[in-house]
Design an enzyme around this catalytic site. Sequence first.
Site, PDB file in Angstrom:
ATOM      1  N   HIS A 108      -7.646   9.398  -2.118  1.00 21.40           N
ATOM      2  CA  HIS A 108      -6.973   9.413  -0.806  1.00 21.40           C
ATOM      3  C   HIS A 108      -7.787  10.152   0.252  1.00 21.40           C
ATOM      4  O   HIS A 108      -7.818   9.742   1.415  1.00 21.40           O
ATOM      5  CB  HIS A 108      -5.603  10.081  -0.981  1.00 21.40           C
ATOM      6  CG  HIS A 108      -4.605   9.736   0.077  1.00 21.40           C
ATOM      7  ND1 HIS A 108      -3.261   9.655  -0.155  1.00 21.40           N
ATOM      8  CD2 HIS A 108      -4.750   9.454   1.394  1.00 21.40           C
ATOM      9  CE1 HIS A 108      -2.622   9.340   0.962  1.00 21.40           C
ATOM     10  NE2 HIS A 108      -3.512   9.224   1.918  1.00 21.40           N
ATOM     11  N   ASP A 125       0.837  -1.203   0.000  1.00 16.99           N
ATOM     12  CA  ASP A 125       0.000   0.000   0.000  1.00 16.99           C
ATOM     13  C   ASP A 125       0.871   1.253   0.000  1.00 16.99           C
ATOM     14  O   ASP A 125       1.579   1.522   0.956  1.00 16.99           O
ATOM     15  CB  ASP A 125      -0.874   0.007   1.261  1.00 16.99           C
ATOM     16  CG  ASP A 125      -1.829   1.186   1.289  1.00 16.99           C
ATOM     17  OD1 ASP A 125      -2.981   1.015   0.835  1.00 16.99           O
ATOM     18  OD2 ASP A 125      -1.431   2.282   1.738  1.00 16.99           O
ATOM     19  N   LYS A 162      -2.739   5.761  -4.309  1.00 18.61           N
ATOM     20  CA  LYS A 162      -3.850   6.686  -4.031  1.00 18.61           C
ATOM     21  C   LYS A 162      -3.661   8.018  -4.745  1.00 18.61           C
ATOM     22  O   LYS A 162      -2.528   8.473  -4.937  1.00 18.61           O
ATOM     23  CB  LYS A 162      -3.976   6.933  -2.525  1.00 18.61           C
ATOM     24  CG  LYS A 162      -3.875   5.665  -1.684  1.00 18.61           C
ATOM     25  CD  LYS A 162      -4.119   5.900  -0.214  1.00 18.61           C
ATOM     26  CE  LYS A 162      -3.732   4.668   0.592  1.00 18.61           C
ATOM     27  NZ  LYS A 162      -2.288   4.581   0.894  1.00 18.61           N
ATOM     28  N   TYR A 212       2.873   9.798  -0.672  1.00 17.62           N
ATOM     29  CA  TYR A 212       3.996   9.290   0.130  1.00 17.62           C
ATOM     30  C   TYR A 212       5.340   9.513  -0.570  1.00 17.62           C
ATOM     31  O   TYR A 212       6.391   9.309   0.021  1.00 17.62           O
ATOM     32  CB  TYR A 212       3.843   7.784   0.431  1.00 17.62           C
ATOM     33  CG  TYR A 212       2.572   7.363   1.119  1.00 17.62           C
ATOM     34  CD1 TYR A 212       1.700   8.293   1.681  1.00 17.62           C
ATOM     35  CD2 TYR A 212       2.231   6.014   1.211  1.00 17.62           C
ATOM     36  CE1 TYR A 212       0.528   7.889   2.301  1.00 17.62           C
ATOM     37  CE2 TYR A 212       1.063   5.610   1.841  1.00 17.62           C
ATOM     38  CZ  TYR A 212       0.213   6.554   2.370  1.00 17.62           C
ATOM     39  OH  TYR A 212      -0.945   6.145   2.983  1.00 17.62           O
TER      40      TYR A 212
HETATM   41  P1  NAP Z   1       0.971   1.818  11.875  1.00 15.44           P
HETATM   42  O1  NAP Z   1       1.131   0.685  10.938  1.00 15.44           O
HETATM   43  O2  NAP Z   1      -0.175   1.886  12.800  1.00 15.44           O
HETATM   44  O3  NAP Z   1       2.255   1.958  12.796  1.00 15.44           O
HETATM   45  C1  NAP Z   1       3.549   1.983  12.293  1.00 15.44           C
HETATM   46  C2  NAP Z   1       4.488   2.154  13.495  1.00 15.44           C
HETATM   47  O4  NAP Z   1       4.494   0.969  14.307  1.00 15.44           O
HETATM   48  C3  NAP Z   1       5.905   2.398  13.072  1.00 15.44           C
HETATM   49  O5  NAP Z   1       6.465   3.326  14.004  1.00 15.44           O
HETATM   50  C4  NAP Z   1       6.568   1.028  13.246  1.00 15.44           C
HETATM   51  O6  NAP Z   1       7.931   1.184  13.569  1.00 15.44           O
HETATM   52  C5  NAP Z   1       5.808   0.468  14.425  1.00 15.44           C
HETATM   53  N1  NAP Z   1       5.717  -0.994  14.409  1.00 15.44           N
HETATM   54  C6  NAP Z   1       5.349  -1.783  13.376  1.00 15.44           C
HETATM   55  N2  NAP Z   1       5.304  -3.073  13.748  1.00 15.44           N
HETATM   56  C7  NAP Z   1       5.669  -3.117  15.051  1.00 15.44           C
HETATM   57  C8  NAP Z   1       5.822  -4.160  15.990  1.00 15.44           C
HETATM   58  N3  NAP Z   1       5.570  -5.433  15.659  1.00 15.44           N
HETATM   59  N4  NAP Z   1       6.214  -3.837  17.258  1.00 15.44           N
HETATM   60  C9  NAP Z   1       6.459  -2.558  17.590  1.00 15.44           C
HETATM   61  N5  NAP Z   1       6.333  -1.515  16.747  1.00 15.44           N
HETATM   62  C10 NAP Z   1       5.937  -1.789  15.479  1.00 15.44           C
HETATM   63  O7  NAP Z   1       1.015   3.216  11.078  1.00 15.44           O
HETATM   64  P2  NAP Z   1       0.853   3.708   9.573  1.00 15.44           P
HETATM   65  O8  NAP Z   1       2.124   3.492   8.838  1.00 15.44           O
HETATM   66  O9  NAP Z   1       0.344   5.102   9.623  1.00 15.44           O
HETATM   67  O10 NAP Z   1      -0.324   2.831   8.963  1.00 15.44           O
HETATM   68  C11 NAP Z   1      -0.114   1.693   8.162  1.00 15.44           C
HETATM   69  C12 NAP Z   1      -0.307   2.007   6.691  1.00 15.44           C
HETATM   70  O11 NAP Z   1      -1.606   2.525   6.440  1.00 15.44           O
HETATM   71  C13 NAP Z   1       0.614   3.112   6.152  1.00 15.44           C
HETATM   72  O12 NAP Z   1       1.946   2.711   6.012  1.00 15.44           O
HETATM   73  C14 NAP Z   1      -0.083   3.488   4.878  1.00 15.44           C
HETATM   74  O13 NAP Z   1       0.178   2.539   3.876  1.00 15.44           O
HETATM   75  C15 NAP Z   1      -1.547   3.436   5.330  1.00 15.44           C
HETATM   76  N6  NAP Z   1      -2.058   4.765   5.770  1.00 15.44           N
HETATM   77  C16 NAP Z   1      -3.072   5.326   5.039  1.00 15.44           C
HETATM   78  C17 NAP Z   1      -3.599   6.561   5.413  1.00 15.44           C
HETATM   79  C18 NAP Z   1      -4.711   7.154   4.606  1.00 15.44           C
HETATM   80  O14 NAP Z   1      -5.044   8.331   4.815  1.00 15.44           O
HETATM   81  N7  NAP Z   1      -5.305   6.405   3.712  1.00 15.44           N
HETATM   82  C19 NAP Z   1      -3.098   7.229   6.541  1.00 15.44           C
HETATM   83  C20 NAP Z   1      -2.058   6.632   7.262  1.00 15.44           C
HETATM   84  C21 NAP Z   1      -1.555   5.394   6.871  1.00 15.44           C
HETATM   85  P3  NAP Z   1       9.142   0.696  12.607  1.00 15.44           P
HETATM   86  O15 NAP Z   1       8.784   1.063  11.199  1.00 15.44           O
HETATM   87  O16 NAP Z   1      10.298   1.460  13.148  1.00 15.44           O
HETATM   88  O17 NAP Z   1       9.243  -0.782  12.820  1.00 15.44           O
END
Ligand code: NAP
Length: 281
Positions: free
Chosen positions: A107, A44, A74, A49
Amino acid sequence: MKTILLNNGIEMPILGFGVYQVTDLDECEKSVSQALETGYRLIDTAAAYKNETAVGKAIQKSSVARDNIFVTTKLWIQDAGYNRTKKAFEKSLVNLGLDYLDLYLIHQPFGDVYGAWRAMEELYREGRIRAIGVSNFAPDRLMDLMVHHEVKPAVNQIETHPFCQQIDAHEFLKKHQVQMESWGPFAEGKHDIFKNEVLTSIAKKHHKSVAQVILRWLIQRDVMLIPKSVHKERMVENFSVFDFDLEVEDMATIAALDTKQSCFFDHRDPEMVAWLGSRTL
Ligand code: NAP
């Protein structure tokens, strides 16, 4: 890998890999390569990004066949509108080095989303995108889009984690056969989620980590999810969630953590709508 059947008959992996905030392109390429090696088959990204090229390079270099990888990107707000969407789509494809996209999402529910959707409907009918959908659409915005167009969004990607469970939105989406996909399954670590006492005790009981409990909880709700990590060991950990089941009481205990509020911002806040609308790529 468990898959979800979208409303147009396309199969999509329930668990994928997100690359938001992985702005260093070498790191992004490496992370996606490692994610593919780990077994992830859903990636994704988004034009916003600014890492589509790195995602594309990892896909090209991978030994996994293109048609075994489900790629989502997106459309950013500035490119909403019929003509702009067509151009933005071509640009994303070039960035990714692909000749078709699996899923293209609007998005944010702002700007000329009507024009964007008409362009996306055409691209979908031409076979250039396998499924089209939206992100961050509240039920009323989604209904507005659905009643005035022919192709129904296949997916709505919205903030969903234990502190913001989206129970009502999920009911609405199920009723209208639009698949819910969680973004931010770990709330990006906010409120010390990985140390939350309730989640920690459930994790101990199942000999799993808090991260794995959160992901399993979403899978058991039939919500798609795309956790992000730049660490290989965490990618593996986040992928190892198909060998245990949360019990009914675990699900009920996690349900009590819901604050029904975003950990980030409110898409209905006019100041935020203005700020997002002014963000150009
Ligand atoms: P998330 O997945 O909720 O959290 C990512 C954070 O958690 C990073 O700091 C990562 O650190 C840490 N992490 C991951 N696995 C872990 C584990 N097993 N133990 C401890 N810490 C862990 O946040 P997100 O990146 O915002 O959301 C996921 C995806 O959703 C995004 O990458 C993106 O593709 C999508 N997204 C979409 C929107 C939208 O508006 N549509 C908004 C936000 C995100 P490290 O990387 O340092 O391991």
